[in-house]
Scaffold this motif. Structure first.
Motif, PDB file in Angstrom:
ATOM      1  N   GLU A 408      -2.983  -9.620   9.280  1.00 48.35           N
ATOM      2  CA  GLU A 408      -3.522  -8.376   8.736  1.00 48.35           C
ATOM      3  C   GLU A 408      -2.597  -7.893   7.631  1.00 48.35           C
ATOM      4  N   PRO A 409      -2.953  -8.130   6.377  1.00 45.84           N
ATOM      5  CA  PRO A 409      -2.025  -7.790   5.286  1.00 45.84           C
ATOM      6  C   PRO A 409      -2.141  -6.330   4.856  1.00 45.84           C
ATOM      7  N   TYR A 410      -1.020  -5.768   4.469  1.00 40.88           N
ATOM      8  CA  TYR A 410      -0.972  -4.436   3.886  1.00 40.88           C
ATOM      9  C   TYR A 410      -0.136  -4.526   2.614  1.00 40.88           C
ATOM     10  N   TYR A 411      -0.698  -4.088   1.484  1.00 44.35           N
ATOM     11  CA  TYR A 411      -0.055  -4.272   0.193  1.00 44.35           C
ATOM     12  C   TYR A 411       0.551  -2.961  -0.285  1.00 44.35           C
ATOM     13  N   VAL A 412       1.722  -3.093  -0.899  1.00 43.78           N
ATOM     14  CA  VAL A 412       2.345  -1.984  -1.614  1.00 43.78           C
ATOM     15  C   VAL A 412       2.560  -2.467  -3.038  1.00 43.78           C
ATOM     16  N   ARG A 413       1.784  -1.951  -3.949  1.00 40.37           N
ATOM     17  CA  ARG A 413       1.864  -2.370  -5.345  1.00 40.37           C
ATOM     18  C   ARG A 413       2.848  -1.472  -6.084  1.00 40.37           C
ATOM     19  N   CYS A 414       3.867  -2.064  -6.671  1.00 40.73           N
ATOM     20  CA  CYS A 414       4.903  -1.317  -7.373  1.00 40.73           C
ATOM     21  C   CYS A 414       4.813  -1.594  -8.872  1.00 40.73           C
ATOM     22  N   ILE A 415       5.078  -0.574  -9.663  1.00 48.70           N
ATOM     23  CA  ILE A 415       5.063  -0.682 -11.125  1.00 48.70           C
ATOM     24  C   ILE A 415       6.489  -0.515 -11.628  1.00 48.70           C
ATOM     25  N   LYS A 416       6.923  -1.427 -12.468  1.00 53.40           N
ATOM     26  CA  LYS A 416       8.250  -1.343 -13.076  1.00 53.40           C
ATOM     27  C   LYS A 416       8.088  -0.680 -14.441  1.00 53.40           C
ATOM     28  N   PRO A 417       8.542   0.561 -14.623  1.00 54.19           N
ATOM     29  CA  PRO A 417       8.228   1.287 -15.865  1.00 54.19           C
ATOM     30  C   PRO A 417       9.019   0.822 -17.077  1.00 54.19           C
ATOM     31  N   ASN A 418      10.205   0.204 -16.850  1.00 52.50           N
ATOM     32  CA  ASN A 418      11.017  -0.242 -17.992  1.00 52.50           C
ATOM     33  C   ASN A 418      11.974  -1.308 -17.502  1.00 52.50           C
ATOM     34  N   ASP A 419      12.684  -1.924 -18.442  1.00 51.77           N
ATOM     35  CA  ASP A 419      13.620  -3.006 -18.118  1.00 51.77           C
ATOM     36  C   ASP A 419      15.064  -2.544 -18.080  1.00 51.77           C
ATOM     37  N   VAL A 420      15.332  -1.274 -18.395  1.00 53.11           N
ATOM     38  CA  VAL A 420      16.708  -0.776 -18.456  1.00 53.11           C
ATOM     39  C   VAL A 420      17.056   0.062 -17.223  1.00 53.11           C
ATOM     40  N   LYS A 421      16.158   0.062 -16.228  1.00 51.55           N
ATOM     41  CA  LYS A 421      16.401   0.772 -14.972  1.00 51.55           C
ATOM     42  C   LYS A 421      16.660   2.269 -15.190  1.00 51.55           C
ATOM     43  N   SER A 422      15.919   2.851 -16.101  1.00 52.94           N
ATOM     44  CA  SER A 422      16.060   4.273 -16.387  1.00 52.94           C
ATOM     45  C   SER A 422      14.972   5.046 -15.644  1.00 52.94           C
ATOM     46  N   PRO A 423      15.309   6.168 -15.015  1.00 46.58           N
ATOM     47  CA  PRO A 423      14.280   6.946 -14.303  1.00 46.58           C
ATOM     48  C   PRO A 423      13.424   7.802 -15.228  1.00 46.58           C
ATOM     49  N   LEU A 424      13.777   7.875 -16.517  1.00 50.40           N
ATOM     50  CA  LEU A 424      13.085   8.770 -17.436  1.00 50.40           C
ATOM     51  C   LEU A 424      12.244   8.036 -18.481  1.00 50.40           C
ATOM     52  N   LEU A 425      12.368   6.714 -18.539  1.00 49.34           N
ATOM     53  CA  LEU A 425      11.672   5.945 -19.570  1.00 49.34           C
ATOM     54  C   LEU A 425      10.422   5.309 -18.991  1.00 49.34           C
ATOM     55  N   PHE A 426       9.280   5.539 -19.653  1.00 44.38           N
ATOM     56  CA  PHE A 426       7.991   4.995 -19.208  1.00 44.38           C
ATOM     57  C   PHE A 426       7.361   4.258 -20.390  1.00 44.38           C
ATOM     58  N   GLU A 427       7.211   2.947 -20.267  1.00 44.43           N
ATOM     59  CA  GLU A 427       6.635   2.120 -21.324  1.00 44.43           C
ATOM     60  C   GLU A 427       5.166   1.868 -20.996  1.00 44.43           C
ATOM     61  N   PRO A 428       4.245   2.539 -21.681  1.00 42.70           N
ATOM     62  CA  PRO A 428       2.813   2.415 -21.338  1.00 42.70           C
ATOM     63  C   PRO A 428       2.287   0.990 -21.460  1.00 42.70           C
ATOM     64  N   GLU A 429       2.714   0.285 -22.496  1.00 45.39           N
ATOM     65  CA  GLU A 429       2.196  -1.074 -22.692  1.00 45.39           C
ATOM     66  C   GLU A 429       2.598  -1.984 -21.540  1.00 45.39           C
ATOM     67  N   ARG A 430       3.856  -1.872 -21.090  1.00 44.11           N
ATOM     68  CA  ARG A 430       4.328  -2.702 -19.989  1.00 44.11           C
ATOM     69  C   ARG A 430       3.613  -2.331 -18.691  1.00 44.11           C
ATOM     70  N   CYS A 431       3.430  -1.031 -18.455  1.00 46.88           N
ATOM     71  CA  CYS A 431       2.776  -0.601 -17.222  1.00 46.88           C
ATOM     72  C   CYS A 431       1.310  -1.025 -17.195  1.00 46.88           C
TER      73      CYS A 431
END
Length: 829
Positions: A408-431
């Motif tokens: 019985e699978p349960y999925y948690v889909r995670c989005i990585k907003p940027n490659d610099v590990k910044s909590p404030l940077l959101f790259e729309p194209e990557r997301c």
């Protein structure tokens, strides 16, 4: 994913290159290097600088808020809690340290001979792996080849030795990881499992994977990882999207089919036998002679030229983004990814030599020895060709998918907003790209076209049945389906729901939210109702308990009262026949409720006992008893000798002075005729103080009407008398003396000391006080009796004090004038 009892399921190990070792073990190694205690690091020959070690310095210096010491301690404590022994934990540290040291081993040339440049590390590796230094050095520099009965040691080139070193490091970490997982499974497995006793036994497995890797330069590692994601995406499509549509069809709900991308064609492109990329790669690796990456690419071009998802520069000459004899492109589900074939052959042939297995199997460490069971084969034993990295990876993926498909699978889909590990940077194209290749768009389309919520009729009814009067608390309709229909129709939601064969489907979340709000409102009312009923039940239960307790207490009290009455009756049944009329009988202990009753009963018994004793007494004896009782009431505890034990004669002048008894008798007879008194209360010789403050001998005669003073030297000639009604009180001292002060209304008190007693030393104060008290009470008059020292009195209207003092040379008691009054001097011993 729920697995079988006691098993974690398939574990995916990417055993392909040293880069994977760096990714898998980087965190744990850094945690050991930066968080381990100094004593442990010294024993492992480890420095606290991660940049010293080749395997973990590739990522560079990264600033982080991670507390390595706390993490290291948490992991160590967790291993102890779950059941790892101290020796096993130490072995884990040694293996991790050995991997770090292996990465720093460097190889060089001395002519045609390959040498280890930093030979000190060999001895460190031998110590950590519990093997001989010579065996470690030989396994790193030579490969044993058996040809028939002959055994040849073939020396590695520096490049071959480096490959062997990295392969050993990956294999050690691989075996360590698998051993830890197996050890945990063995510890947590339920021993002697019985479903009836232990219930349902399931294990939760966690699969953590980031997703597609699309870098500037993509090689064999990215190809395997993206194949893994294609495989899991296919499973996701089958389990979520396909099952979603099939459920509507199964339940008989009208449904408009939605097309979705089925990536089975890409999975076949990679893993299909004889035609897939893995098959072509394995075939190239098994060819005799020198096979290059370019030859492998040519084979791909020949077999996959017509595949719609594969292309290369040779197949698409106009595509200048691809290099000749180097690049090929695959149109993945997530998008186009270009791969470089450089290194594919070497990485796929990345196998572990038997010499390393034999080396670690012969380790003296039992844990390390158990990780390499195949090392027990002798040198001359022929073994099968080891599987390539691609085949191992493909087989591992197939087993993983098969295992996940039956869970019985349960999925948690995670989005990585940027490659610099910044909590404030959101790259729309990557997301947006991640949303696309994670399959979320298809999932949203299916969800929006279908129903947001579905539930079986019994469970839906169980949750929302309190909303409708037709379903609460239990419905009487033919089926749960009709009950659900009646409930939703009553709420006005029939336009937003569909009824399947076994489930109810709700289209919009707003309907579900409204149901939840109505349920929450009804739950409050139900809770209040249940609280009311329960509180009433509790109150009734408490009342019944209290009433039962009260009945028991009353019955017990009645029992105790009856028992006490019966016991008193038994003990005092024959009290009249007893010699002492029951004086020796011990009273039983009464219950608390009868203590006052016992006091009254004892008083009644005492009065009866006293009446029984005195009812046979003569009037004279009765008067004496009353006088003694009065004495006890007024003087008990205040004077030592009250004369209670002897008989009281009252008139002592006849007995104390027999030679003058006839004179006293004549005088007393004349006084009786004259004053008409009834009886003599008390008489005695005394020493008194006259009005001139002189002491003199006198006699005192007390009748029921007067107190007479007489002169014994003049045949008891009567002197001044005091009417008895004029006497207000008596004062005596607390000692053994015979001092008495008669207080009068006219403040002319009479101070006397009884004397001339026969026998000498007899105390008559008690008799005097008791006789007067008894007489006054019979006439219902009050007489104040005081036991004090000194005694305050009045002589001829003047206040004075009488004090008793003991004098050794004093023969008889006598009064002495003092400044404040008088002193009664009594003989002392």
């Amino acid at each position: 994913c729920r697995g079988k009892p006691g098993h974690m399921g398939t574990l995916l190990m990417i055993n392909i290159s040293i880069i994977q070792v760096q990714e898998v073990c980087g965190w744990s190694q850094c945690c050991l290097v930066k968080g381990g205690p100094e004593s442990l690091l010294r024993s492992l020959h480890i420095q606290k600088d991660p940049s010293v070690y080749s395997y973990i310095k590739v990522g560079g210096q990264v600033k982080s808020s991670i507390n390595d010491s706390a993490d290291f301690k948490a992991v160590a404590d967790a291993m102890k809690v779950i059941g790892f022994t101290a020796e096993e934990i130490q072995t884990v540290y040694k293996i991790q340290a050995a991997i770090l040291h292996l990465g720093n081993v460097k190889f060089g040339n001395d002519g045609d001979t390959t040498l280890i440049e930093n030979g000190k590390l060999v001895s460190v590796l031998g110590e950590l792996l519990s093997t001989k230094q010579d065996n470690v050095e030989k396994a790193l520099l030579y490969r044993t080849v058996a040809t028939g009965r002959d055994v040849i040691d073939k020396q590695h080139t520096p490049q071959e030795a480096s490959y062997g070193r990295d392969a050993l490091a990956k294999a050690i970490y691989d075996r360590l990881f698998c051993w830890i997982v197996g050890r945990i499974n063995d510890i947590i497995e339920v021993k002697n499992y019985d479903a009836k006793v232990h219930g349902k036994n399931t294990v939760i497995g966690v699969l953590d994977i980031y997703g597609f890797e699309i870098f500037q330069n993509n090689s064999f590692e990215q190809f395997c990882i993206n194949y893994c994601n294609e495989k899991l995406q296919q499973l996701f499509i089958q389990l979520v999207l396909k099952q979603e549509q099939e459920e509507y069809q199964r339940e008989g709900i009208p449904w408009k089919h939605i097309d979705y991308f089925n990536n089975q064609i890409i999975v076949d492109l990679v893993e299909q036998q004889h035609k897939g990329i893995f098959a072509v790669l394995d075939e190239a690796c098994m060819n005799v002679g020198k096979v290059t990456d370019e030859v492998f690419l040519q084979a791909l071009n020949g077999k996959l030229a017509k595949h719609p998802h594969f292309t290369s520069r040779k197949l698409s000459p106009t595509d200048k983004g691809l290099e000749f004899d180097r690049d090929f492109r695959i149109r993945h589900y997530a998008g186009n990814v270009m791969y470089s074939v450089v290194g594919f052959i070497d990485k796929n042939k990345d196998t572990l030599f038997q010499d390393f297995k034999r080396l670690l199997y012969n380790s003296s460490n039992p844990v390390l020895k158990g990780m390499w069971p195949e090392g027990k084969l002798s040198i001359t034993e022929v073994t099968k060709r080891p599987l390539t990295a691609a085949t191992l990876f493909k087989n591992s993926m197939i087993l993983l998918v098969d295992n996940l498909a039956c869970k019985e699978p349960y999925y948690v889909r995670c989005i990585k907003p940027n490659d610099v590990k910044s909590p404030l940077l959101f790259e729309p194209e990557r997301c947006c790209h991640q949303v696309e290749y994670l399959g979320l768009l298809e999932n949203v389309r299916v969800r929006r076209a279908g129903f947001a919520y579905r539930q079986t009729y019994p469970r839906f009814l169980q949750r929302y049945k309190m909303i409708s009067q037709f379903t609460w608390p239990n419905h009487e309709l033919p089926s749960d389906r009709e009950a659900v229909m009646r409930l939703l129709q009553g709420c006005g939601f029939e336009h937003d729901v569909a009824y399947g064969k076994t489930k109810v489907f709700i289209r919009t979340p707003r309907t579900l939210f409204t149901l939840e709000e109505q349920r929450a409102e009804m739950v409050q009312r139900i809770v209040l109702f249940l609280q009311k009923v329960w509180r009433g039940t509790v109150a009734r239960m408490r009342y019944r308990r209290m009433r039962a307790a009260l009945i028991i207490v009353r019955a017990y009290r009645r029992y105790k009262v009856k028992s006490y009455i019966r016991e008193v009756n038994r003990r005092f049944k024959n009290v009249r026949a007893m010699k002492d009329y029951g004086k020796h009988v011990k009273w039983p202990m009464p219950p608390k409720v009868l203590r006052k009753f016992e006091e009254a009963l004892r008083s009644i018994y005492s009065r009866w006992w006293a009446w029984t004793l005195i009812k046979s007494l003569s009037p004279e004896e009765m008067l004496q008893v009353r006088a003694k009782v009065a004495t006890l009431e007024s003087l008990k505890g205040q004077r030592t000798d009250l004369g209670i034990q002897r008989a009281w004669e009252g008139n002592y002048l006849k007995r104390d002075s027999p030679e003058t008894a006839s004179s006293f008798t004549l005088v007393s007879s004349d006084l009786q005729r004259k004053d008409k008194f009834m009886r003599v209360l008390f008489s005695s010789n005394v020493r008194k103080i006259n009005r001139f403050h002189k002491s003199e001998d006198r006699a005192v005669l007390i009748t029921d009407r007067h107190l007479y003073k007489m002169d014994p030297l003049k045949q008891y000639k009567p002197m001044k008398s005091i009417p008895l009604y004029n006497v207000t009180g008596l004062s005596v001292s607390p000692g053994k003396d015979q001092l008495v002060v008669f207080h009068t209304k006219d403040s002319r008190d009479l101070i006397v000391c009884l004397q001339g007693m026969v026998p000498a030393g007899e105390s008559r104060i008690g008799e005097l006080v008791g006789t007067l008290l008894s007489h006054f009470r019979s006439e219902k008059r009050k007489l104040q009796v005081s036991v004090v020292s000194p005694i305050q009195c009045s002589m001829n209207g003047r206040k004075c004090t009488v004090v008793v003092e003991t004098k050794i040379n004093q023969s008889q008691p006598d009064f002495i004038k003092s400044r404040s009054g008088y002193i009664l001097a009594v003989p002392g011993s």
